[in-house]
Design an enzyme around this catalytic site. Sequence first.
Site, PDB file in Angstrom:
ATOM      1  N   LYS A 192     -35.304  32.544 -22.197  1.00  0.00           N
ATOM      2  CA  LYS A 192     -36.746  32.400 -21.937  1.00  0.00           C
ATOM      3  C   LYS A 192     -37.238  33.214 -20.733  1.00  0.00           C
ATOM      4  CE  LYS A 192     -37.174  27.806 -23.998  1.00  0.00           C
ATOM      5  NZ  LYS A 192     -37.761  26.453 -23.854  1.00  0.00           N
ATOM      6  N   ASP A 209     -44.374  25.374 -24.622  1.00  0.00           N
ATOM      7  CA  ASP A 209     -43.733  24.109 -24.226  1.00  0.00           C
ATOM      8  C   ASP A 209     -44.726  23.152 -23.574  1.00  0.00           C
ATOM      9  OD1 ASP A 209     -41.227  24.718 -25.195  1.00  0.00           O
ATOM     10  OD2 ASP A 209     -40.545  25.613 -23.321  1.00  0.00           O
TER      11      ASP A 209
END
Length: 281
Positions: free
Chosen positions: A65, A101
Amino acid sequence: MTKAFVVGHPIRHSRSPMIHGHWLARHGLEGAYEKLDVAPADFPTFVRSFAAQGYAGGNVTIPHKEAAYLSVDRRTPRAEKMKAVNTLWVEDGLVWGDNTDVLGFMAHLDDTLGTGWEQAVDTALVLGAGGAARAVVAGLQDRPIRRILVANRTLAKAEELVRDLDPEGAVLAALPWEEVGGAVAAADLIVNTTSLGMAGQPPLALDLSAARPTAAVADIVYVPLETPLLAAATARGLRTVDGLGMLLHQAAPGFARWFGVTPQVTAELRALVEADLRSKA
Ligand code: ATR
């Protein structure tokens, strides 16, 4: 046919193909969603080449990420704030990165606790200071919560998170790990973002006996679905928010981008992934 991926290392256990496969079938779309195992050394090249390999985009998971954040051409403000990217796509020849997220965690909180839950939250206690904690804290910051305490085993990481996300320290404060027990009584919302409680890891040993009866306890760990922390909260009659909903909700924006249809997180989808998690527990 539109193709998307989830890229990670390892990637074997990812549930994302199950989620996107369900939505593709549900909407009668001709598309594919594939698992790709790419080692860290090859990841920057992968970001430059996925479009040429015929992919519209995809999800990025552990450990890529942060590398994705550094490798893309353009980032959404959310991704900029998180310094992490979990969703990739191409627009006018440029690779874009978003971080869904935050939306995923908040959508699941809203679903589980009911819209407006934040009205009853004065103090939130977030455990952990990694990437997941950043997403949780950024989401909570968008709501009128007076105080958000961030506790971490390595205090310096909690302090860094606080500095990054709230330079004035208006709402966020870092808390030494040893003081978590004492903060429980003041918390209306407790969120575990550490890996404690995950299958194969020790449980998060948090004494909830002083917790407010109105407090809610959330865990972003979803293997197992009922972590020892959530089990302890349930035993005390506290409301709980499990980790699976965040996984399901964070997937939706990417699907909408690649396949052009906004999917829903339904009870049917949840049951499907839950059954899979239980069968492999
Ligand atoms: P993620 O990006 O998924 O949040 P991470 O960055 O590896 O993952 O963060 C893991 C979190 O779990 C960290 O807050 C870590 O604490 P440290 O910063 O002190 O490492 C926390 N964690 C992991 N094992 C732990 C343990 N045994 N006790 C307390 N905290 C732990």
